[in-house]
Design a protein around this motif. Structure first.
Motif, mmCIF file in Angstrom:
data_model
loop_
_atom_site.group_PDB
_atom_site.id
_atom_site.type_symbol
_atom_site.label_atom_id
_atom_site.label_comp_id
_atom_site.label_asym_id
_atom_site.label_seq_id
_atom_site.Cartn_x
_atom_site.Cartn_y
_atom_site.Cartn_z
ATOM 1 N N ILE A 69 0.838 -1.205 0.000
ATOM 2 C CA ILE A 69 0.000 0.000 0.000
ATOM 3 C C ILE A 69 0.871 1.252 0.000
ATOM 4 O O ILE A 69 0.631 2.199 -0.765
ATOM 5 N N LEU A 70 1.899 1.251 0.831
ATOM 6 C CA LEU A 70 2.791 2.414 0.898
ATOM 7 C C LEU A 70 3.511 2.620 -0.429
ATOM 8 O O LEU A 70 3.632 3.756 -0.913
ATOM 9 N N GLU A 71 3.989 1.538 -1.025
ATOM 10 C CA GLU A 71 4.690 1.654 -2.300
ATOM 11 C C GLU A 71 3.760 2.199 -3.389
ATOM 12 O O GLU A 71 4.166 3.041 -4.202
ATOM 13 N N ALA A 72 2.516 1.742 -3.393
ATOM 14 C CA ALA A 72 1.551 2.210 -4.388
ATOM 15 C C ALA A 72 1.242 3.692 -4.222
ATOM 16 O O ALA A 72 0.807 4.354 -5.175
ATOM 17 N N ASN A 73 1.481 4.211 -3.020
ATOM 18 C CA ASN A 73 1.240 5.630 -2.751
ATOM 19 C C ASN A 73 2.531 6.452 -2.769
ATOM 20 O O ASN A 73 2.554 7.582 -2.293
ATOM 21 N N GLY A 74 3.594 5.862 -3.319
ATOM 22 C CA GLY A 74 4.847 6.578 -3.478
ATOM 23 C C GLY A 74 5.679 6.723 -2.224
ATOM 24 O O GLY A 74 6.513 7.631 -2.132
ATOM 25 N N GLY A 75 5.482 5.835 -1.258
ATOM 26 C CA GLY A 75 6.228 5.946 -0.008
ATOM 27 C C GLY A 75 6.729 4.609 0.486
ATOM 28 O O GLY A 75 6.740 3.610 -0.236
ATOM 29 N N SER A 76 7.145 4.592 1.741
ATOM 30 C CA SER A 76 7.649 3.389 2.400
ATOM 31 C C SER A 76 7.589 3.629 3.900
ATOM 32 O O SER A 76 7.187 4.704 4.355
ATOM 33 N N TRP A 77 8.021 2.628 4.673
ATOM 34 C CA TRP A 77 7.946 2.768 6.127
ATOM 35 C C TRP A 77 8.752 3.953 6.630
ATOM 36 O O TRP A 77 8.382 4.609 7.609
ATOM 37 N N LEU A 115 -0.005 2.564 11.419
ATOM 38 C CA LEU A 115 -0.309 3.973 11.645
ATOM 39 C C LEU A 115 -0.365 4.756 10.335
ATOM 40 O O LEU A 115 -1.082 5.755 10.235
ATOM 41 N N LEU A 116 0.380 4.306 9.326
ATOM 42 C CA LEU A 116 0.441 5.023 8.057
ATOM 43 C C LEU A 116 -0.694 4.645 7.118
ATOM 44 O O LEU A 116 -0.953 5.362 6.152
ATOM 45 N N VAL A 117 -1.361 3.527 7.401
ATOM 46 C CA VAL A 117 -2.413 3.031 6.504
ATOM 47 C C VAL A 117 -3.714 2.787 7.269
ATOM 48 O O VAL A 117 -4.576 2.030 6.827
ATOM 49 N N LEU A 118 -3.875 3.436 8.405
ATOM 50 C CA LEU A 118 -4.933 3.099 9.353
ATOM 51 C C LEU A 118 -6.340 3.271 8.794
ATOM 52 O O LEU A 118 -7.249 2.495 9.106
ATOM 53 N N GLU A 119 -6.546 4.294 7.958
ATOM 54 C CA GLU A 119 -7.898 4.591 7.491
ATOM 55 C C GLU A 119 -8.504 3.404 6.746
ATOM 56 O O GLU A 119 -9.710 3.140 6.856
ATOM 57 N N GLY A 120 -7.692 2.674 5.991
ATOM 58 C CA GLY A 120 -8.202 1.514 5.274
ATOM 59 C C GLY A 120 -8.700 0.426 6.208
ATOM 60 O O GLY A 120 -9.753 -0.186 5.966
#
Length: 241
Positions: A69-77, A115-120
């Motif tokens: 999910i983070l990679e798909a949104n252009g980020g990482s941990w 914490l970075l993907v909590l809304e899902g």
């Protein structure tokens, strides 16, 4: 917090799902392992790694989903995106993960990336329960320097990004939050209260996941904190149990 009954299952969901929230190197493994001893069921989780001899208690399937999910949104941990969107594929993967644990009456999982993907997850599991933990920024920075060779400035930036989200999650719907800077005695006292709140069962006498010998850094580590980092730490101290 009113906990739902642990008897019976609800279709393709566990009766209850409890998620541990917290920044990397902040005591999340200790808290999760302690809750596991009190009856929280984690499924297949890591029980050892070189930087955490008792294991980080993470289920790799959850970690892999969060990384995707983070990679798909252009980020990482270590480079959190400002905004995170779950695709339909990611939502489907999340549903499958939950369904795979539907036989567990009280399912739990922990991954700092949550914490970075909590809304899902809140969309998929509106009744999900949370427990959080945080640690002094200096101790986290020292630990990240040892584990990931991360520079102090970057570690403090990351601490702020994660813990800002922890505080925001608490503001939306309050839940128990522990401070890992507490002494072992204080931590165990507060942990006992959290276990009671979550309606789990205290561990058997003699069982204690907490191991002070594995807690290598404390908040006395040198270095002055940036103003916003120090202020956020004070805000978290104000909400902890």
């Amino acid at each position: 917090m009113e906990a739902s009954s642990t008897s019976g299952l609800q279709g393709d969901h566990p009766s209850r799902t409890i998620c541990v929230l917290g920044m990397h190197r902040s005591g999340t493994s200790c808290l999760t392992g302690s809750l596991q001893e009190a009856g929280l069921q984690l499924g297949d989780c890591h029980t050892w790694n070189p930087f955490n001899l008792k294991g980080n208690r993470e289920n790799q399937a959850f970690v892999d989903l969060h990384d995707a999910i983070l990679e798909a949104n252009g980020g990482s941990w270590d480079h959190p995106p400002a905004n995170v969107q779950w695709s339909e594929r990611h939502l489907a993967m999340g549903r499958e993960l939950v369904a795979a644990h539907s036989h567990l009456p009280v399912m739990g999982f922990k991954d700092p990336r949550t914490l970075l993907v909590l809304e899902g997850w809140q969309q998929l599991e509106p009744k999900m329960e949370f427990v959080g933990i945080f640690r002094h920024p200096n101790a986290v920075a020292a630990s990240l320097a040892r584990r990931s060779k991360m520079k102090r400035k970057e570690a403090l930036r990351l601490w702020y990004e994660y813990n800002k989200r922890l505080l925001n999650a608490f503001r939306r719907t309050p839940f128990p939050v522990l401070c890992f800077d507490a002494s072992e005695q204080e931590f165990q006292q507060h942990l006992a209260g959290v276990i009671k709140t979550l309606e789990l069962q205290p561990a058997e006498v003699g069982e204690n996941f907490y191991d002070g010998d594995l807690k290598n850094f404390d908040h006395q580590s040198s270095g002055r904190l940036p103003l916003k980092v120090g202020y956020l730490y004070k805000r978290l101290k104000a909400i902890c149990v």
